[in-house]
Design an enzyme around this catalytic site. Structure first.
Site, PDB file in Angstrom:
ATOM      1  N   GLU A  17     -99.441  37.961   6.430  1.00 43.00           N
ATOM      2  CA  GLU A  17     -98.585  36.823   7.052  1.00 43.00           C
ATOM      3  C   GLU A  17     -99.419  36.746   8.314  1.00 43.00           C
ATOM      4  O   GLU A  17     -99.453  37.825   8.899  1.00 43.00           O
ATOM      5  CB  GLU A  17     -97.240  36.911   6.973  1.00 43.00           C
ATOM      6  CG  GLU A  17     -96.465  36.478   5.818  1.00 43.00           C
ATOM      7  CD  GLU A  17     -94.899  36.678   5.852  1.00 43.00           C
ATOM      8  OE1 GLU A  17     -94.507  36.661   7.148  1.00 43.00           O
ATOM      9  OE2 GLU A  17     -94.220  36.908   4.958  1.00 43.00           O
ATOM     10  N   ASP A  39     -85.719  34.291   5.353  1.00 39.94           N
ATOM     11  CA  ASP A  39     -86.133  33.041   5.709  1.00 39.94           C
ATOM     12  C   ASP A  39     -86.608  31.803   4.930  1.00 39.94           C
ATOM     13  O   ASP A  39     -87.324  31.549   5.042  1.00 39.94           O
ATOM     14  CB  ASP A  39     -87.341  33.245   6.943  1.00 39.94           C
ATOM     15  CG  ASP A  39     -87.766  31.838   7.658  1.00 39.94           C
ATOM     16  OD1 ASP A  39     -86.730  31.188   8.031  1.00 39.94           O
ATOM     17  OD2 ASP A  39     -88.647  31.846   8.019  1.00 39.94           O
ATOM     18  N   TYR A  88     -97.340  38.420  13.798  1.00 38.66           N
ATOM     19  CA  TYR A  88     -97.348  37.160  14.442  1.00 38.66           C
ATOM     20  C   TYR A  88     -97.781  36.878  16.021  1.00 38.66           C
ATOM     21  O   TYR A  88     -96.987  36.660  16.742  1.00 38.66           O
ATOM     22  CB  TYR A  88     -95.852  36.630  14.349  1.00 38.66           C
ATOM     23  CG  TYR A  88     -95.824  36.023  12.668  1.00 38.66           C
ATOM     24  CD1 TYR A  88     -96.178  34.719  12.395  1.00 38.66           C
ATOM     25  CD2 TYR A  88     -95.303  36.780  11.957  1.00 38.66           C
ATOM     26  CE1 TYR A  88     -96.043  34.287  11.251  1.00 38.66           C
ATOM     27  CE2 TYR A  88     -95.295  36.367  10.560  1.00 38.66           C
ATOM     28  CZ  TYR A  88     -95.556  35.330  10.242  1.00 38.66           C
ATOM     29  OH  TYR A  88     -95.361  34.634   9.028  1.00 38.66           O
ATOM     30  N   GLU A 121     -91.394  43.240   4.026  1.00 43.50           N
ATOM     31  CA  GLU A 121     -90.715  43.602   5.406  1.00 43.50           C
ATOM     32  C   GLU A 121     -89.434  44.291   5.436  1.00 43.50           C
ATOM     33  O   GLU A 121     -88.616  44.053   6.133  1.00 43.50           O
ATOM     34  CB  GLU A 121     -90.706  42.338   6.335  1.00 43.50           C
ATOM     35  CG  GLU A 121     -92.072  41.425   6.331  1.00 43.50           C
ATOM     36  CD  GLU A 121     -91.838  40.212   6.789  1.00 43.50           C
ATOM     37  OE1 GLU A 121     -90.864  39.660   6.622  1.00 43.50           O
ATOM     38  OE2 GLU A 121     -92.819  39.862   7.375  1.00 43.50           O
TER      39      GLU A 121
HETATM   40  C1  CKU Z   1     -92.099  34.417   8.343  1.00 43.92           C
HETATM   41  C2  CKU Z   1     -92.088  39.583  10.321  1.00 43.92           C
HETATM   42  C3  CKU Z   1     -92.309  38.445  10.030  1.00 43.92           C
HETATM   43  C4  CKU Z   1     -91.204  37.967   8.474  1.00 43.92           C
HETATM   44  N1  CKU Z   1     -92.007  36.790   8.030  1.00 43.92           N
HETATM   45  C5  CKU Z   1     -91.300  36.488   6.578  1.00 43.92           C
HETATM   46  C6  CKU Z   1     -91.235  35.031   6.139  1.00 43.92           C
HETATM   47  O1  CKU Z   1     -90.421  34.994   5.083  1.00 43.92           O
HETATM   48  C7  CKU Z   1     -90.727  34.189   7.485  1.00 43.92           C
HETATM   49  O2  CKU Z   1     -90.864  32.865   7.064  1.00 43.92           O
HETATM   50  C8  CKU Z   1     -91.913  35.723   8.935  1.00 43.92           C
HETATM   51  C9  CKU Z   1     -91.799  33.540   9.846  1.00 43.92           C
HETATM   52  O3  CKU Z   1     -92.310  32.119   9.724  1.00 43.92           O
HETATM   53  O4  CKU Z   1     -90.982  33.798  10.614  1.00 43.92           O
END
Ligand code: CKU
Length: 606
Positions: A513, A167, A475, A419
């Site tokens: 995160e 991402d 999240y 991840e």
């Molecule tokens: C983040 C499972 C979440 C993975 N995470 C990776 C990161 O690179 C992304 O930007 C999620 C997001 O904001 O979805």
């Protein structure tokens, strides 16, 4: 071990490091003809581009921004006559994702992997005292056999397109500095340092790798330039009386001078700043100099307007000022090792770094980050035909990262994957090798870990036993039960944490995160998802949970700032989970975090 010295390019009494940063000639290989047409002898056109920078965001047409394939750089370099007789190198702090380097039409070297430095020996090919044409072919295609992982597809119009399994935008080019280096034939190639602290004294055990002959003398000077310790021999111990320790947000740097001589003749000299500190995991504590520390900070990106992922010393300065303002003490270099300058600044400012190898996207899915976040997605990523080649690239990146960063006091841990698929049996041998490699390469034996997404849960992850501490990316309140369902998100999160607690792993847990996308222009009372109000609600909910588990020893919110991603339904001109905008101004949540982090003691729950 890497095949070449990873030492930072320093000018010393025996070495020259000349920056080649500036405007280079630039050409995009639209028709895949550069090799055939011998662009190595000189590239066509008269376009110029800044180095360092990503090439994508300068131009006004989409074809250029989205270009996938080879881009070519050229620079005219007069190599000083004074360099003749020594070994001469070109040093690329990074070329994303792979590069072939030519000098005066001849191939001089190549490198795979876009976020770590490499040297190209041009001693025999250089024309000293004359103009030399340096041409670099940089390729930005994503594959499943290199990290970060992704695919390259071909559109019906014949153009290639990058499909990242991650991402963040696939920025590329010469995104970091290039140097011309002159190093003596007999030289200092590397140094390993380990620390032990005994009361007010410290021992620094060192081991120097050299090329060629000569004997080593090593001098440690304090910040005032007074000699604090001295030793002789390629390996030994520096005894430092009344050592001034490097501490969290209270840095102290010594200068180490390494001298290589033959009889009375100085052959090489290398200097570096170091900090005396220890890092250890004990039960559920992360100990720096024997004292428990609670991590407060961010997952970041190297990402800013115009230069993309290109290193910007101004953006770096602003980021550190913001991190100090908000009361942070740490960050993770998600999802790749950052520019070396950032580690040097963290050394000076006393920030703790979780250093991450670019192993992201090891989870096959077109919307990888989303499927990962919700626990969906394919399995058996590590049982493919491509796995052996991927592992090889991964191990090489681990070696290069540790070789480059092992002497930074700021670096406290290695994050070896982000991840990945970890609930399938095939992940176990793969992870085991990666962890073993990191433990073998780091003389300081720093803690090793990987960032786990929600499908790597207490009852599903097969690899968490390898981790010295656990990194959770969660999240709840965003991908899982966002908006009015936030009360259920809290319950689901609590259930997961209770399961981890029951497992009694006796390891620290860090949230690497968590967060919510927030468009800086949106305010709404009562809140809706994407509004500034909702970002604060999610953080309050999550912080309440973090606070109620003693083994949670840190929180690094996603993300420090809004950042560019591939366009798509999920992203409004990029990922908006920043606490700061991409222009580095605060959203409302920044004040919430500032209040919280300034009130949490550094040894919170210690
Ligand atoms: C983040 C499972 C979440 C993975 N995470 C990776 C990161 O690179 C992304 O930007 C999620 C997001 O904001 O979805």
């Amino acid at each position: 071990m890497t095949e070449y010295s990873m030492l930072y390019p320093e000018n010393t009494s025996t070495r020259m490091a000349i920056s080649l940063d500036g405007m280079w000639k630039f050409a995009i290989d639209w028709n895949e003809e550069g090799d055939k047409e011998c662009w190595r002898n000189g590239i066509p056109g008269n376009d110029t581009i800044p180095v360092p920078a990503s090439f994508q965001d300068f131009y006004t047409d989409k074809e250029t921004r989205e270009f996938t394939g080879d881009v070519w750089y050229e620079d005219d370099v007069v190599i000083p006559s004074a360099m003749e007789g020594s070994r001469t190198f070109l040093r690329f702090s990074a070329a994303t994702h792979r590069a072939v380097v030519y000098i005066n039409g001849e191939k001089a070297g190549e490198h795979e992997g876009g976020f770590l430095p490499f040297l190209v020996d041009i001693s025999e090919k250089a024309r000293y005292g004359e103009h030399n044409r340096i041409v670099v072919k940089v390729n930005n295609e994503l594959t499943e056999t290199n990290i970060p992982c992704g695919r390259t597809i071909r559109l019906e119009n014949g153009r290639k397109m990058s499909k990242p399994y991650f991402d963040f935008y696939n920025y590329s080019g010469l995104q970091r500095s290039v140097h011309l280096l002159s190093i003596p034939r007999s030289s200092i190639a590397d140094i390993d340092l380990t620390y032990s602290i005994d009361g007010s004294n410290a021992d620094i055990t060192y081991s120097v790798r050299t090329e060629g002959n000569g004997s080593i003398r090593i001098i440690l000077e304090d910040a005032e330039g007074a000699v604090a310790a001295e030793a002789e021999g390629k390996s030994g111990v520096l005894h430092v009386a009344d050592a001034h320790l490097w501490n969290v947000r209270d840095a102290y740097l010594y200068r180490l001078r390494i001298l290589l001589s033959d009889g009375g003749r100085l052959l090489d000299c290398y200097e570096m700043e170091i900090g005396i500190r220890t890092v250890e995991i004990s039960g559920t504590d992360i100990l720096i100099n024997g004292k428990s520390v609670y991590l407060k900070g961010f997952g970041k990106h190297e990402d800013s307007d115009i230069v993309g992922r290109g290193f910007s010393i101004g953006v770096m300065k602003r980021d550190f000022e913001l991190m100090k303002w908000i009361g942070a003490n740490s960050f993770r270099t998600s999802h790749y090792p950052y520019d070396e300058e950032i580690y040097r600044e963290a050394d000076r400012e006393g920030f703790l770094i979780i250093d991450e190898v670019p192993a992201v996207g090891l989870f096959e899915s077109l919307v990888n980050f989303l499927d990962a976040g919700t626990g969906k997605g394919a399995s058996s990523f590590f049982a493919k035909e491509t796995t052996p080649a991927l592992l090889k690239a991964h191990l090489k990146a681990v070696d290069e990262m540790i070789a480059r960063d092992k002497n930074h006091p700021s670096v406290i841990a290695w994050s070896l994957l982000n991840e990945p698929e970890s609930k399938d049996e095939h992940s176990v041998p793969y992870f085991t090798e990666v962890f073993a490699e990191a433990r073998k390469e780091d003389p300081q034996r720093r803690p090793c870990t990987f960032a786990m997404e929600v499908s790597s849960g207490p009852d599903t992850c097969r690899c968490h036993h390898l981790c010295d501490f656990i990194e959770l990316n969660r999240y709840y309140g965003w991908y899982i039960k966002g908006g009015y369902e936030i009360s259920d998100a809290r319950e689901a999160f609590r259930r997961e944490m209770d399961r981890w607690k029951e497992k009694n792993l006796n390891k620290p847990f860090i949230f690497t995160e968590y967060g919510a996308d927030t468009v800086a222009s949106e305010h709404k009372l009562p809140s809706v998802m994407w509004s500034q109000e909702y970002q604060e609600e999610v953080l309050d909910m999550l912080h309440g949970i973090f606070d109620s588990y003693d083994f949670v020893k840190g929180e690094q919110i996603w993300n420090f700032a809004d950042f560019q991603t591939t366009e798509g339904l999920m992203r409004v001109n990029g990922n908006k989970k920043g606490v700061f905008t991409r222009q580095r101004q605060p959203k409302a949540a920044a004040y919430l975090l500032k209040r919280r982090w300034e009130s949490l003691p550094s040894d919170y729950k210690g």
